[in-house]
Design an enzyme around this catalytic site. Structure first.
Site, mmCIF file in Angstrom:
data_model
loop_
_atom_site.group_PDB
_atom_site.id
_atom_site.type_symbol
_atom_site.label_atom_id
_atom_site.label_comp_id
_atom_site.label_asym_id
_atom_site.label_seq_id
_atom_site.Cartn_x
_atom_site.Cartn_y
_atom_site.Cartn_z
ATOM 1 N N GLU A 114 28.410 48.198 -79.749
ATOM 2 C CA GLU A 114 27.478 48.803 -80.686
ATOM 3 C C GLU A 114 28.170 49.021 -82.029
ATOM 4 O O GLU A 114 29.346 48.702 -82.195
ATOM 5 C CB GLU A 114 26.919 50.115 -80.119
ATOM 6 C CG GLU A 114 26.097 49.908 -78.847
ATOM 7 C CD GLU A 114 25.532 51.191 -78.294
ATOM 8 O OE1 GLU A 114 25.596 52.220 -78.986
ATOM 9 O OE2 GLU A 114 25.029 51.167 -77.156
ATOM 10 N N HIS A 227 19.425 57.461 -87.279
ATOM 11 C CA HIS A 227 19.581 56.175 -86.603
ATOM 12 C C HIS A 227 18.860 55.107 -87.415
ATOM 13 O O HIS A 227 17.727 55.319 -87.860
ATOM 14 C CB HIS A 227 18.993 56.250 -85.193
ATOM 15 C CG HIS A 227 19.479 55.162 -84.287
ATOM 16 N ND1 HIS A 227 19.077 53.850 -84.417
ATOM 17 C CD2 HIS A 227 20.344 55.199 -83.239
ATOM 18 C CE1 HIS A 227 19.675 53.123 -83.480
ATOM 19 N NE2 HIS A 227 20.441 53.916 -82.753
ATOM 20 N N ARG A 270 26.523 53.683 -88.357
ATOM 21 C CA ARG A 270 25.112 54.058 -88.429
ATOM 22 C C ARG A 270 24.710 54.622 -89.786
ATOM 23 O O ARG A 270 23.642 54.318 -90.309
ATOM 24 C CB ARG A 270 24.793 55.085 -87.341
ATOM 25 C CG ARG A 270 24.644 54.487 -85.976
ATOM 26 C CD ARG A 270 24.357 55.545 -84.946
ATOM 27 N NE ARG A 270 24.144 54.934 -83.647
ATOM 28 C CZ ARG A 270 24.060 55.616 -82.514
ATOM 29 N NH1 ARG A 270 24.181 56.928 -82.528
ATOM 30 N NH2 ARG A 270 23.855 54.994 -81.372
ATOM 31 N N HIS A 322 18.364 61.426 -85.809
ATOM 32 C CA HIS A 322 18.885 61.047 -84.489
ATOM 33 C C HIS A 322 19.826 62.066 -83.861
ATOM 34 O O HIS A 322 19.660 62.419 -82.699
ATOM 35 C CB HIS A 322 19.596 59.701 -84.606
ATOM 36 C CG HIS A 322 20.057 59.132 -83.297
ATOM 37 N ND1 HIS A 322 19.185 58.883 -82.243
ATOM 38 C CD2 HIS A 322 21.294 58.759 -82.864
ATOM 39 C CE1 HIS A 322 19.866 58.372 -81.226
ATOM 40 N NE2 HIS A 322 21.136 58.304 -81.567
ATOM 41 N N ARG A 357 28.610 60.053 -86.148
ATOM 42 C CA ARG A 357 28.996 59.835 -84.749
ATOM 43 C C ARG A 357 29.084 58.345 -84.421
ATOM 44 O O ARG A 357 28.178 57.576 -84.736
ATOM 45 C CB ARG A 357 27.995 60.506 -83.803
ATOM 46 C CG ARG A 357 28.286 60.206 -82.332
ATOM 47 C CD ARG A 357 27.422 61.005 -81.403
ATOM 48 N NE ARG A 357 26.019 60.644 -81.443
ATOM 49 C CZ ARG A 357 25.480 59.599 -80.810
ATOM 50 N NH1 ARG A 357 26.254 58.785 -80.117
ATOM 51 N NH2 ARG A 357 24.187 59.377 -80.884
#
Length: 477
Positions: A114, A227, A270, A322, A357
């Protein structure tokens, strides 16, 4: 109003992975009560699609540690990050011992990649329904000394001699008092304060309000992650980042790669992707033409696209709220600054996320620090004394207008004037002693929003002061 009284050794507010992890690791000599505001499955953990990150298959945790720090904009605490990734190396084996069947292929574990990860280290269960499968399995493993109560709203923590001694709230519409030798906040984040979010609607920052009211330290509240890829339809649905890890690319209407200027492309951190998509003019899509076995690997996504009449080869997406990186300040074992009170999971500021994060570190954080909370737990019974509870006297219509205001400034690019206006409008709200469950729930939401609004205006750290424009932190003027 009727009253229900419970007495336990440990009260855990929440039923997600952080809460369940603590409960699974507490000794059987302790009576434990988990409470959920709605159904026990109404948690962000149950919604988790991406999986759980771990360097289990790597020679060491060094690369995972580096990726976490880089994604955090080097604002995470290095020692806490080291704890997360090093102790997280054993998480996969530990979860397997609890019966979690991680996905495999012909080569072994079917690990994915990811955003901002340097290599494949994301473990999944059931493709893009990791959270649902994990939570169902772990909840079945809860032992007899653990009780779960649903539809319980906790609105106040009680203190005796400077130590938390329990909590009050509602079980359905019945007033509830719980005496406890220790209390764990595992209430999740703040996403439910707005409509456009990947979070459960019930996750509205309650833990922040409960902790602040008894004097616990809060930290880094303005660190909020958006997100990049929520399905761009009328109601929000998360489109897992693992799809990009499997080869999907963010493109505009003409097919141009939107993130082509970034060295990591569509797998950039992100916050950077979310900012780029927010600033982009025109629609953005996920081109999945290069993703193999998409129906097998992403069954939830397939079902959602079919339900909305969307061609899975070209999925329209937009950013949404998110994850909350800040929260209740804790030490390395989840202890807050108030005796008897612990915090774990998204409600806690463990220091492992910094400004942004790293994808799939959230479930790992719940597991690693949940075990630590259980190991550090000290239970001390104190007399249970209850203070008078009051709530904001707001009508449904007025609360709806306030919620709309929150949605206008709790965004990736809020304006300080809208934040200030919300604070001014809610400053002098009348209070009532005739508290219903609904008023109590609305009061918690408004108080949580006010805490966030104050934090955004203060611009808590030097990084925000330097930027003074919001990606995952800061506000524009």
């Amino acid at each position: 109003m009727s009253l229900q009284f419970e007495k336990v050794d440990v009260l855990i507010i929440g039923t997600g992975l952080a809460a369940v992890t603590v409960a699974l690791h507490l000794p059987p000599t302790l009576s434990v009560l988990l409470v959920s505001k709605h159904e026990r499955t109404s948690t962000n953990s149950d919604l988790a699609q991406g999986g759980i990150a771990s360097s289990y298959l790597e020679p060491s945790s060094v690369d995972h540690e580096r990726d976490t720090l880089v994604a955090s904009k080097h604002a995470a605490e290095p020692d806490r990050v080291h704890t997360l990734v090093e102790e997280g190396r054993t998480a996969i084996q530990e979860l397997e011992r609890f019966g979690i069947p991680f996905d495999r292929d012909e080569t072994g574990y079917a690990v994915g990649r990811e955003g901002a990860h340097g290599q494949n280290r994301i473990f999944h269960v059931g493709g893009d329904e990791t959270g649902r499968h994990m939570m169902a399995t772990l909840r079945r493993k809860l032992p007899d000394h653990v009780t779960v109560m649903e539809h319980v709203l906790i609105d106040t923590l009680t203190k005796t001699d400077d130590r938390v001694s329990g909590a009050t709230g509602f079980n359905g519409e019945t007033r509830l008092h719980v005496q406890a030798g220790a209390v764990v906040l595992a209430t999740g984040g703040i996403g439910g304060l707005v409509d456009w979010t990947s979070n459960c609607r019930s996750v509205t920052g309650d833990g922040l309000v409960l902790a602040a009211a008894v004097g616990a330290r809060l930290s880094n509240l303005s660190r909020i992650q958006f997100h990049p890829t929520l399905l761009a339809v009328d109601s929000p649905h998360l489109v897992t980042e693992a799809l990009r890890g499997a080869g999907a690319k963010l493109v505009d209407a003409s097919g141009r790669h939107v993130m082509e200027q970034h060295p990591l492309g569509s797998l950039a951190p992100r916050d950077e992707v979310a900012r780029e998509l927010t600033d982009h003019t025109g629609p953005v899509y996920l081109d999945t033409s290069r993703v193999e076995r998409i129906g097998e690997r992403f069954p939830k996504l397939m079902a959602t696209c079919v339900a909305h009449g969307i061609d899975v080869r070209r999925i329209p997406v937009r950013p949404g709220l998110h994850f909350h990186m800040g929260g209740v300040g804790v030490d390395a074992y989840g202890r807050t600054t108030v005796a008897g009170l612990y915090a774990v999971g998204e409600v806690a500021d463990t220091g492992v996320h910094g400004q942004n994060r790293l994808a799939s570190n959230s479930l790992l954080e719940c597991w690693v620090f949940g075990k630590r909370v259980a190991a550090a737990m000290v239970v001390e019974e104190k007399p249970f004394t209850v203070n008078e509870t009051t709530g904001f006297e707001v009508s449904d219509d007025l609360f709806g207008r306030y919620r709309q205001q929150i949605g206008e400034w709790l965004t990736i690019s809020p304006h300080v004037g809208k934040i200030a206006s919300f604070l001014e409008n809610t400053q002098q709200l009348a209070r009532t002693k005739h508290v219903t469950r609904q008023l109590s729930e609305q009061t918690l939401s408004l108080q949580a929003a006010r805490l966030l609004a104050h934090a955004m205006i203060r611009t808590e750290d030097t990084y925000e002061q330097d930027c003074f424009t919001r990606t995952a932190d800061g506000v524009s003027t």
